[in-house]
Design an enzyme around this catalytic site. Structure first.
Site, PDB file in Angstrom:
ATOM      1  N   ALA A  41      54.408  52.471 -35.527  1.00  0.00           N
ATOM      2  CA  ALA A  41      54.669  52.164 -34.101  1.00  0.00           C
ATOM      3  C   ALA A  41      56.397  51.519 -34.392  1.00  0.00           C
ATOM      4  O   ALA A  41      56.584  51.080 -35.635  1.00  0.00           O
ATOM      5  CB  ALA A  41      53.900  51.092 -33.710  1.00  0.00           C
TER       6      ALA A  41
ATOM      7  N   PHE B 255      53.878  59.551 -40.303  1.00  0.00           N
ATOM      8  CA  PHE B 255      54.392  59.278 -39.066  1.00  0.00           C
ATOM      9  C   PHE B 255      53.390  58.612 -37.980  1.00  0.00           C
ATOM     10  O   PHE B 255      53.183  59.020 -36.884  1.00  0.00           O
ATOM     11  CB  PHE B 255      54.833  60.707 -38.492  1.00  0.00           C
ATOM     12  CG  PHE B 255      56.242  61.363 -38.769  1.00  0.00           C
ATOM     13  CD1 PHE B 255      57.283  61.218 -38.171  1.00  0.00           C
ATOM     14  CD2 PHE B 255      56.602  61.471 -40.218  1.00  0.00           C
ATOM     15  CE1 PHE B 255      58.398  61.331 -38.430  1.00  0.00           C
ATOM     16  CE2 PHE B 255      57.797  62.099 -40.610  1.00  0.00           C
ATOM     17  CZ  PHE B 255      58.723  61.831 -39.857  1.00  0.00           C
TER      18      PHE B 255
ATOM     19  N   CYS C 237      68.042  65.323 -34.721  1.00  0.00           N
ATOM     20  CA  CYS C 237      66.874  66.291 -34.259  1.00  0.00           C
ATOM     21  C   CYS C 237      65.821  66.065 -33.414  1.00  0.00           C
ATOM     22  O   CYS C 237      65.951  66.912 -32.244  1.00  0.00           O
ATOM     23  CB  CYS C 237      66.440  66.658 -35.841  1.00  0.00           C
ATOM     24  SG  CYS C 237      67.579  67.136 -37.107  1.00  0.00           S
TER      25      CYS C 237
END
Length: 436
Positions: free
Chosen positions: A258, A255, A266
């Site tokens: 970019a 994670f 969610c």
């Protein structure tokens, strides 16, 4: 073991199917008669790799059933999962009307001990409301029937949900009794044979864990997008920065990519709900408010790059969009960056051609014929002035640059997911823009 799952949306259908795959007798319940009839005929309302085959297999084996009548199955099950929708209310809080409706139905018609489990993502304190709603209905009936309420948040990634459920990295269950703990342990035992990854907590902590997890992931995404925008201003490369900080074991590599913003069912909803929960308790989630603000701005980053390239003179130009879903391996377009981008382009007088391997029908359902739908990725690029990569589907990773050069009118490529080699594209005659 027999269970019922109320709600045949993404969470309910995947959960029910995976439980049945492990030998549990599952009845999926939904008030939408058309959806239930389709499921009975083997028509799956959502796209998720591997789900259709698994549904057909377990229906045929007699372990997976579909009905519109929860009351009819209550006496035969030990556990009732509530996996109904919790859409954001106008103020950003989670709307619990469907969750409480399930609770009242259970309270009206239960005749023996049940564990009622909230599987939907719900704010802290929802289990208390569910318990009170069930008890209120029992009191109206003059019945004294024991029951437990538990919280079992889902952690399924769209596009990898089957594997996530069948081989979970953790199963979080909030309980308030040993009896409920034993039943939930028994239910999940087949998924724990390679190692016990069950985490039992109190109920409020279980309710908070899902929101905290999604908010942390959203924070990492918005942080990297903020850093990417700064990198552009100072001449740094966000991909090199990502590698440098991802090598730090305290941070890790996941994670840190970019892009043009997060979407889906969610992250946007859960961030809003957690901000609202804090406000209701007299606290401000300043970091999450910034996360939300950065993400909303990031959804227009491709449009800004497009406008800058053409000096704002874009009326009448034609653009191709590769990808519509909020991420690969799903047809989900809820809060998708593509929707924001399409609106901006159309309002600027730009003609928009689109292609997505799965989400074309979903896009048409949402916005109609405002854009030109193309049969493949190359048809979308014919005579366009620019190409924008919005969703990083695998088939977009290695396109034929020669075909694109012949098809496109202008050779501008704006990469919203940083999957291409900028130097290679420049050598092939493209004007290339990426994030950061």
């Amino acid at each position: 073991m027999k269970i019922a799952i109320v709600g045949t949306g993404y969470v309910g259908l995947v959960s029910g199917t995976c439980f049945s795959e492990m030998g549990v007798d599952v009845t999926c319940v939904d008030v939408n008669r058309e959806k239930i009839e389709q499921l009975r005929r083997g028509i799956i309302p959502i796209y998720e790799p591997g789900l259709e085959e698994m549904v057909h297999k377990n229906v045929k084996a007699g372990r997976l059933h579909f009905t519109t009548d929860l009351v009819d199955v209550l006496d035969g099950v030990e556990v009732v999962f509530s996996a109904v929708g919790t859409p954001p209310d106008e103020d950003g809080s989670a709307d619990l009307k469907y969750v409480l409706e399930v609770a009242r139905t259970v309270g009206c018609h239960m005749n023996k001990y049940l564990v009622v489990v909230t599987k939907s993502t719900v704010p802290v304190g929802t289990a208390v409301k569910v318990k009170d709603a069930i008890q209120a209905e029992l009191d109206k009936r003059g019945e004294s029937i024991e029951f437990d309420v538990a919280s079992n948040p889902e952690f399924l990634k769209e596009g990898a949900a089957i594997n996530d459920f069948m081989s979970p990295d953790r199963v979080v269950v909030g309980v308030a009794s040993e009896r409920a703990k034993e039943i939930m342990s028994r239910l999940y035992k087949p998924f724990m044979l390679s190692g016990d990854r069950m985490i039992f907590t109190d109920i409020p902590s279980a309710e908070m864990i899902k929101y905290a997890a999604n908010s942390m992931l959203a924070t990492r995404i918005s942080f990297m997008n903020d850093m990417a925008n700064l990198c552009e201003l100072v001449g740094a490369d966000i991909n090199m920065v990502r590698k440098g900080i991802g090598a730090d074991s305290r941070i890790g590599k996941k994670f840190l990519y970019a892009g043009c913003g997060y979407g889906g069912s969610c992250f946007p909803k859960d961030v809003k709900a957690l901000i609202k929960t804090a406000e209701q308790n007299g606290y401000k989630m300043q970091v999450l408010k910034a996360v939300e603000s950065v993400n909303e701005r990031q959804k227009s980053v491709l449009f800004r790059k497009f406008m800058n390239h053409f000096g704002g003179d874009v009326k009448g130009k034609t653009v191709a969009l590769w990808g519509l879903a909020f991420k690969p391996e799903t047809d989900d377009m809820r809060e998708a960056p593509a929707l924001v981008l399409i609106d901006l382009l159309l309002n600027a007088g730009v003609n928009v051609k689109v292609y997505d391997p799965i989400a074309m029908d979903e896009c048409r359902r949402r916005i109609g014929d405002k854009v030109i739908y193309c049969k493949d990725m190359y048809e979308a690029t014919v005579d366009v002035d620019a190409l924008m990569l919005v969703t990083e589907w695998k088939e977009f990773r290695m396109p034929s640059w020669c075909v694109l050069k012949k098809a496109m009118q202008g050779y501008v490529l704006i990469d919203g997911r940083n999957i291409y080699d900028g130097q290679e594209l420049k050598e092939k005659g493209f004007e290339y823009y990426k994030i950061g």
